[in-house]
Write an enzyme that holds these catalytic residues in place. Sequence first.
Site, PDB file in Angstrom:
ATOM      1  N   THR A 121      -7.290  -4.188 -11.093  1.00 13.08           N
ATOM      2  CA  THR A 121      -7.637  -3.160 -10.108  1.00 13.08           C
ATOM      3  C   THR A 121      -8.237  -1.972 -10.847  1.00 13.08           C
ATOM      4  O   THR A 121      -7.558  -1.334 -11.659  1.00 13.08           O
ATOM      5  CB  THR A 121      -6.368  -2.728  -9.347  1.00 13.08           C
ATOM      6  OG1 THR A 121      -5.812  -3.884  -8.714  1.00 13.08           O
ATOM      7  CG2 THR A 121      -6.676  -1.667  -8.316  1.00 13.08           C
ATOM      8  N   TYR A 257       7.753  -1.545   8.238  1.00 18.56           N
ATOM      9  CA  TYR A 257       9.194  -1.364   8.043  1.00 18.56           C
ATOM     10  C   TYR A 257       9.487  -0.057   7.327  1.00 18.56           C
ATOM     11  O   TYR A 257       9.032   0.160   6.197  1.00 18.56           O
ATOM     12  CB  TYR A 257       9.780  -2.528   7.241  1.00 18.56           C
ATOM     13  CG  TYR A 257       9.799  -3.815   8.028  1.00 18.56           C
ATOM     14  CD1 TYR A 257      10.851  -4.081   8.904  1.00 18.56           C
ATOM     15  CD2 TYR A 257       8.763  -4.735   7.931  1.00 18.56           C
ATOM     16  CE1 TYR A 257      10.865  -5.251   9.651  1.00 18.56           C
ATOM     17  CE2 TYR A 257       8.761  -5.902   8.666  1.00 18.56           C
ATOM     18  CZ  TYR A 257       9.820  -6.155   9.525  1.00 18.56           C
ATOM     19  OH  TYR A 257       9.827  -7.303  10.268  1.00 18.56           O
ATOM     20  N   CYS A 266       1.742  -1.461  -7.966  1.00 19.77           N
ATOM     21  CA  CYS A 266       0.429  -1.280  -7.335  1.00 19.77           C
ATOM     22  C   CYS A 266       0.318  -0.067  -6.423  1.00 19.77           C
ATOM     23  O   CYS A 266      -0.487   0.818  -6.681  1.00 19.77           O
ATOM     24  CB  CYS A 266       0.066  -2.555  -6.579  1.00 19.77           C
ATOM     25  SG  CYS A 266      -0.157  -3.947  -7.697  1.00 19.77           S
ATOM     26  N   LYS A 327      11.160  -4.925  -4.843  1.00 15.53           N
ATOM     27  CA  LYS A 327      11.156  -5.708  -3.611  1.00 15.53           C
ATOM     28  C   LYS A 327      11.850  -7.029  -3.927  1.00 15.53           C
ATOM     29  O   LYS A 327      12.073  -7.338  -5.110  1.00 15.53           O
ATOM     30  CB  LYS A 327       9.721  -5.952  -3.113  1.00 15.53           C
ATOM     31  CG  LYS A 327       8.897  -6.787  -4.077  1.00 15.53           C
ATOM     32  CD  LYS A 327       7.471  -6.974  -3.611  1.00 15.53           C
ATOM     33  CE  LYS A 327       7.352  -8.130  -2.669  1.00 15.53           C
ATOM     34  NZ  LYS A 327       5.956  -8.523  -2.410  1.00 15.53           N
TER      35      LYS A 327
HETATM   36  N1  LIG Z   1       1.123  -7.181 -10.080  1.00 13.70           N
HETATM   37  C1  LIG Z   1       0.489  -7.399  -8.932  1.00 13.70           C
HETATM   38  O1  LIG Z   1       1.071  -7.794  -7.940  1.00 13.70           O
HETATM   39  C2  LIG Z   1      -0.994  -7.165  -8.827  1.00 13.70           C
HETATM   40  C3  LIG Z   1      -1.692  -7.654  -7.722  1.00 13.70           C
HETATM   41  C4  LIG Z   1      -3.075  -7.420  -7.628  1.00 13.70           C
HETATM   42  C5  LIG Z   1      -3.743  -6.733  -8.621  1.00 13.70           C
HETATM   43  N2  LIG Z   1      -3.041  -6.265  -9.687  1.00 13.70           N
HETATM   44  C6  LIG Z   1      -3.791  -5.608 -10.757  1.00 13.70           C
HETATM   45  O2  LIG Z   1      -4.032  -6.583 -11.776  1.00 13.70           O
HETATM   46  C7  LIG Z   1      -3.960  -5.983 -13.076  1.00 13.70           C
HETATM   47  C8  LIG Z   1      -2.896  -6.666 -13.911  1.00 13.70           C
HETATM   48  O3  LIG Z   1      -1.649  -6.426 -13.312  1.00 13.70           O
HETATM   49  P1  LIG Z   1      -0.316  -7.185 -13.792  1.00 13.70           P
HETATM   50  O4  LIG Z   1       0.772  -6.745 -12.896  1.00 13.70           O
HETATM   51  O5  LIG Z   1      -0.623  -8.637 -13.926  1.00 13.70           O
HETATM   52  O6  LIG Z   1      -0.145  -6.540 -15.252  1.00 13.70           O
HETATM   53  P2  LIG Z   1       0.914  -6.913 -16.377  1.00 13.70           P
HETATM   54  O7  LIG Z   1       1.231  -5.651 -17.062  1.00 13.70           O
HETATM   55  O8  LIG Z   1       2.001  -7.749 -15.810  1.00 13.70           O
HETATM   56  O9  LIG Z   1       0.082  -7.856 -17.376  1.00 13.70           O
HETATM   57  C9  LIG Z   1      -1.018  -7.430 -18.116  1.00 13.70           C
HETATM   58  C10 LIG Z   1      -1.090  -8.281 -19.399  1.00 13.70           C
HETATM   59  O10 LIG Z   1      -2.305  -8.019 -20.089  1.00 13.70           O
HETATM   60  C11 LIG Z   1      -2.052  -8.107 -21.498  1.00 13.70           C
HETATM   61  N3  LIG Z   1      -3.164  -7.442 -22.209  1.00 13.70           N
HETATM   62  C12 LIG Z   1      -3.456  -6.118 -22.280  1.00 13.70           C
HETATM   63  N4  LIG Z   1      -4.595  -5.930 -22.974  1.00 13.70           N
HETATM   64  C13 LIG Z   1      -5.042  -7.152 -23.351  1.00 13.70           C
HETATM   65  C14 LIG Z   1      -6.185  -7.614 -24.052  1.00 13.70           C
HETATM   66  N5  LIG Z   1      -7.133  -6.770 -24.497  1.00 13.70           N
HETATM   67  N6  LIG Z   1      -6.299  -8.933 -24.257  1.00 13.70           N
HETATM   68  C15 LIG Z   1      -5.384  -9.794 -23.800  1.00 13.70           C
HETATM   69  N7  LIG Z   1      -4.291  -9.426 -23.087  1.00 13.70           N
HETATM   70  C16 LIG Z   1      -4.129  -8.118 -22.874  1.00 13.70           C
HETATM   71  C17 LIG Z   1      -0.697  -7.445 -21.636  1.00 13.70           C
HETATM   72  O11 LIG Z   1      -0.081  -7.806 -22.848  1.00 13.70           O
HETATM   73  C18 LIG Z   1       0.030  -7.996 -20.398  1.00 13.70           C
HETATM   74  O12 LIG Z   1       0.717  -9.196 -20.688  1.00 13.70           O
HETATM   75  C19 LIG Z   1      -3.730  -4.495 -12.816  1.00 13.70           C
HETATM   76  O13 LIG Z   1      -4.964  -3.846 -12.761  1.00 13.70           O
HETATM   77  C20 LIG Z   1      -3.069  -4.482 -11.458  1.00 13.70           C
HETATM   78  O14 LIG Z   1      -3.262  -3.264 -10.777  1.00 13.70           O
HETATM   79  C21 LIG Z   1      -1.697  -6.486  -9.830  1.00 13.70           C
HETATM   80  O1  LIG Z   2       6.833  -2.693   5.769  1.00 15.21           O
HETATM   81  C1  LIG Z   2       6.978  -2.508   4.541  1.00 15.21           C
HETATM   82  C2  LIG Z   2       6.376  -3.346   3.563  1.00 15.21           C
HETATM   83  C3  LIG Z   2       6.577  -3.056   2.217  1.00 15.21           C
HETATM   84  N1  LIG Z   2       7.353  -2.001   1.841  1.00 15.21           N
HETATM   85  C4  LIG Z   2       7.508  -1.689   0.408  1.00 15.21           C
HETATM   86  O2  LIG Z   2       6.227  -1.635  -0.194  1.00 15.21           O
HETATM   87  C5  LIG Z   2       6.289  -2.009  -1.561  1.00 15.21           C
HETATM   88  C6  LIG Z   2       5.209  -3.017  -1.909  1.00 15.21           C
HETATM   89  O3  LIG Z   2       5.469  -4.235  -1.275  1.00 15.21           O
HETATM   90  P1  LIG Z   2       4.426  -5.450  -1.252  1.00 15.21           P
HETATM   91  O4  LIG Z   2       3.123  -4.957  -0.789  1.00 15.21           O
HETATM   92  O5  LIG Z   2       5.039  -6.555  -0.522  1.00 15.21           O
HETATM   93  O6  LIG Z   2       4.383  -5.848  -2.799  1.00 15.21           O
HETATM   94  P2  LIG Z   2       3.299  -5.768  -3.970  1.00 15.21           P
HETATM   95  O7  LIG Z   2       3.536  -6.932  -4.839  1.00 15.21           O
HETATM   96  O8  LIG Z   2       3.337  -4.399  -4.552  1.00 15.21           O
HETATM   97  O9  LIG Z   2       1.854  -6.016  -3.278  1.00 15.21           O
HETATM   98  C7  LIG Z   2       0.940  -4.970  -2.962  1.00 15.21           C
HETATM   99  O10 LIG Z   2       0.211  -4.583  -4.114  1.00 15.21           O
HETATM  100  C8  LIG Z   2      -0.537  -5.673  -4.736  1.00 15.21           C
HETATM  101  C9  LIG Z   2      -1.154  -5.124  -6.009  1.00 15.21           C
HETATM  102  O11 LIG Z   2      -2.315  -4.420  -5.790  1.00 15.21           O
HETATM  103  C10 LIG Z   2      -1.574  -6.173  -3.731  1.00 15.21           C
HETATM  104  O12 LIG Z   2      -2.335  -7.206  -4.335  1.00 15.21           O
HETATM  105  C11 LIG Z   2      -0.858  -6.658  -2.478  1.00 15.21           C
HETATM  106  O13 LIG Z   2      -1.828  -7.083  -1.521  1.00 15.21           O
HETATM  107  C12 LIG Z   2      -0.031  -5.506  -1.908  1.00 15.21           C
HETATM  108  O14 LIG Z   2       0.706  -5.934  -0.764  1.00 15.21           O
HETATM  109  C13 LIG Z   2       7.717  -2.521  -1.781  1.00 15.21           C
HETATM  110  O15 LIG Z   2       8.478  -1.514  -2.423  1.00 15.21           O
HETATM  111  C14 LIG Z   2       8.250  -2.761  -0.384  1.00 15.21           C
HETATM  112  O16 LIG Z   2       9.647  -2.574  -0.288  1.00 15.21           O
HETATM  113  C15 LIG Z   2       7.954  -1.191   2.810  1.00 15.21           C
HETATM  114  O17 LIG Z   2       8.658  -0.230   2.476  1.00 15.21           O
HETATM  115  N2  LIG Z   2       7.753  -1.476   4.136  1.00 15.21           N
END
Ligand SMILES: NC(=O)c1ccc[n+]([C@@H]2O[C@H](COP(=O)([O-])OP(=O)(O)OC[C@H]3O[C@@H](n4cnc5c(N)ncnc54)[C@H](O)[C@@H]3O)[C@@H](O)[C@H]2O)c1
Ligand SMILES: O=c1ccn([C@@H]2O[C@H](COP(=O)(O)OP(=O)(O)O[C@H]3O[C@H](CO)[C@@H](O)[C@H](O)[C@H]3O)[C@@H](O)[C@H]2O)c(=O)[nH]1
Length: 441
Positions: A121, A257, A266, A327
Site C-alpha cells: 500500500t 459494528y 492497515c 481482530k
Molecule cells: N497485512 C494486511 O492485511 C495487508 C493487506 C493489504 C495490503 N497490505 C499492505 O501490504 C504491505 C505489506 O504488508 P504486510 O502486512 O504483509 O507486511 P509485513 O511486515 O508482515 O511483511 C513485510 C515483509 O517484507 C520483508 N522485507 C522488507 N524489505 C524487504 C526487501 N527489500 N526485500 C525482501 N523482503 C523485504 C520484511 O522482512 C517482512 O517480512 C504493506 O504496504 C501493507 O500496508 C497489508
Molecule cells: O464493523 C467493524 C469491522 C471491523 N472493525 C475493526 O476494524 C479493524 C480492521 O478489521 P478488518 O478490516 O477486518 O481487518 P484488516 O486485516 O485490517 O483488513 C483491512 O485492512 C487491509 C489492509 O489494507 C485491507 O486489505 C482490508 O480490505 C481491510 O478490511 C479491526 O480492529 C476490527 O476489530 C470494527 O471495529 N467494526
Amino acid sequence: MKITVVGTGYVGLVSGACLAEMGNTVLCLDLDPRKIEILKNGGIPIHEPGLDKVVERNVAAGRLSFTTSVEEAVAFGQIQFIAVGTPPDEDGSADLQYVLSAARNIGRLMDGYKVIVDKSTVPVGTADKVKAAIADELAKRGVEIPYSVVSNPEFLKEGAAVDDFMRPDRIVVGAEDPKAIELMRALYAPFQRNHDKLVIMDVRSAELTKYAANAMLATRISFMNELALLAEKVGADIEQVRVGIGSDVRIGYHFLYAGCGYGGSCFPKDVQALIRTGDEYEQHLKILNAVEAANNAQKQVLTTKVLKRFGNDLSGKHIAIWGLAFKPNTDDMREATSRVVINDLITNGATVCAYDPVAMDEAKRIFQDQSGLTYAENPLDALKNADALVIVTEWKAFRSPDFDEIRQRLSAPVIFDGRNLYDPKMMQSIGFEYYPIGRTV
Ligand SMILES: NC(=O)c1ccc[n+]([C@@H]2O[C@H](COP(=O)([O-])OP(=O)(O)OC[C@H]3O[C@@H](n4cnc5c(N)ncnc54)[C@H](O)[C@@H]3O)[C@@H](O)[C@H]2O)c1
Ligand SMILES: O=c1ccn([C@@H]2O[C@H](COP(=O)(O)OP(=O)(O)O[C@H]3O[C@H](CO)[C@@H](O)[C@H](O)[C@H]3O)[C@@H](O)[C@H]2O)c(=O)[nH]1
C-alpha cells in the site's frame, strides 16, 4: 508463469502461495533470514487460517520456494511483486524505504524485461518513484533494459487472507503499458472465471483506490463508534440502530459494528498516510482527521468505563483481559486496542491477566517483562480472583462461554465488553453487571 514475490509477510506469503496454487511457479524472497528459515523448514511465520495447507501443498509440488538471495530472486520471475512493509514514518506518512530498496535491487540485477508489480500500500506517485529508482540503477550500470511498473493494491483481510485472495471482490490494476496489462490479465484469469473482476485504471488512481477503500471503511467504524457513545447517553441501543440502518441497501450491513476501536496494520496507518498526502497537497482531509481522532479516543472507552465503575485509582484491582490480537483469527497485534487498554489499566494501578488463543507469544514479545501483566493458559484461568473481565477481541470461543464458570472465578460478576458479544438483557437476568459499547440494558 514464473513469479518472484519480494516480502513474505501477511501479503507476500499469501499472494505467493495463492499464485502457486493456480499453477504458477513462485519464488518468495525475504531479507529476514528467520522467516525464510521457518518457511524452508515447513513452518509458517504468521498465524493465518488455511495458509499452512496451501504452502505445504505447493512446496511439495515444487511450485513454491523461498530464498534470502536477492540475486536468485531478481533472476527468477518475469513478474516481480513488491509486497514489503510501508510502515508509518514519524509524521504518519508512509515510509517507502523498503519498497524503494526492493526496486533498486531489481534495477541493479535485472537482465531482461520485467514487470514490477507494486502490491504494497503506497501513496500516489510511488510507482513513479519506483520507476525512477530502477532507471537510476540501470543508468549506473550503463544498460538499457525495458521494464514496466504496475500498481496492484491488495485488499485481503487478515484472518481471511487466503479466501480473500482466492476469491477477490475485484482486482485493481493500475497500468499504462499494454504488454504489462496483458500479463496481469493472464495472471489473474484463473481468479475470475466466474465473471471479470479486473478493474484496469491509471496508476495514480489505483494507488489512491487502496487508501480510499480503507479510509471509507475506517470512517464507517468511527461513525458508528461515535453514535454508540451518543446512544449510551440518550438511552438507545447501537445494535438496533445498526440493523435499522444496515437494511438500507445504500448503507449495507457490513462494517457497521461499534466496538473499542479499530486496529491492525492497515486502517490506522493508511488513514494517517492519506491525511499526510492531503496535507502535502494542501487539500486537508477534515473527515479523516476526525476519523483518526475518534478512533484514538475509542481505544480508551473501555478503561474509562472501568475507572467509572471502580474509581480513579485501580491499585489493588486485578483485571482479566480476553483478546490481544487486533481482530480474531490472527496473531497480529499491530495497533491493537488491547495494547492501549493494558497500558492504561496498569498505569492506573491495576494488575492484568490476559488470554488470547494465538497472540500470546506476540504479546510477550511486545510487552517483554512488563510488570503487572501476566498471561493465562486458557480463558477461565485468566479470570481467577479478577475484579472484572474486559473483552477486547471477538474470538468465536468467547461468544458462548459458561457464565456460571465465569461467575465462580471472578471475585464479582462484572464484564466490560468492547465487542458487544452478549445480549445485555440476558446478562442482567443472569446477574451480571454488564458494560457493552453503546447498548442500553
Ligand atoms: N497485512 C494486511 O492485511 C495487508 C493487506 C493489504 C495490503 N497490505 C499492505 O501490504 C504491505 C505489506 O504488508 P504486510 O502486512 O504483509 O507486511 P509485513 O511486515 O508482515 O511483511 C513485510 C515483509 O517484507 C520483508 N522485507 C522488507 N524489505 C524487504 C526487501 N527489500 N526485500 C525482501 N523482503 C523485504 C520484511 O522482512 C517482512 O517480512 C504493506 O504496504 C501493507 O500496508 C497489508
Ligand atoms: O464493523 C467493524 C469491522 C471491523 N472493525 C475493526 O476494524 C479493524 C480492521 O478489521 P478488518 O478490516 O477486518 O481487518 P484488516 O486485516 O485490517 O483488513 C483491512 O485492512 C487491509 C489492509 O489494507 C485491507 O486489505 C482490508 O480490505 C481491510 O478490511 C479491526 O480492529 C476490527 O476489530 C470494527 O471495529 N467494526
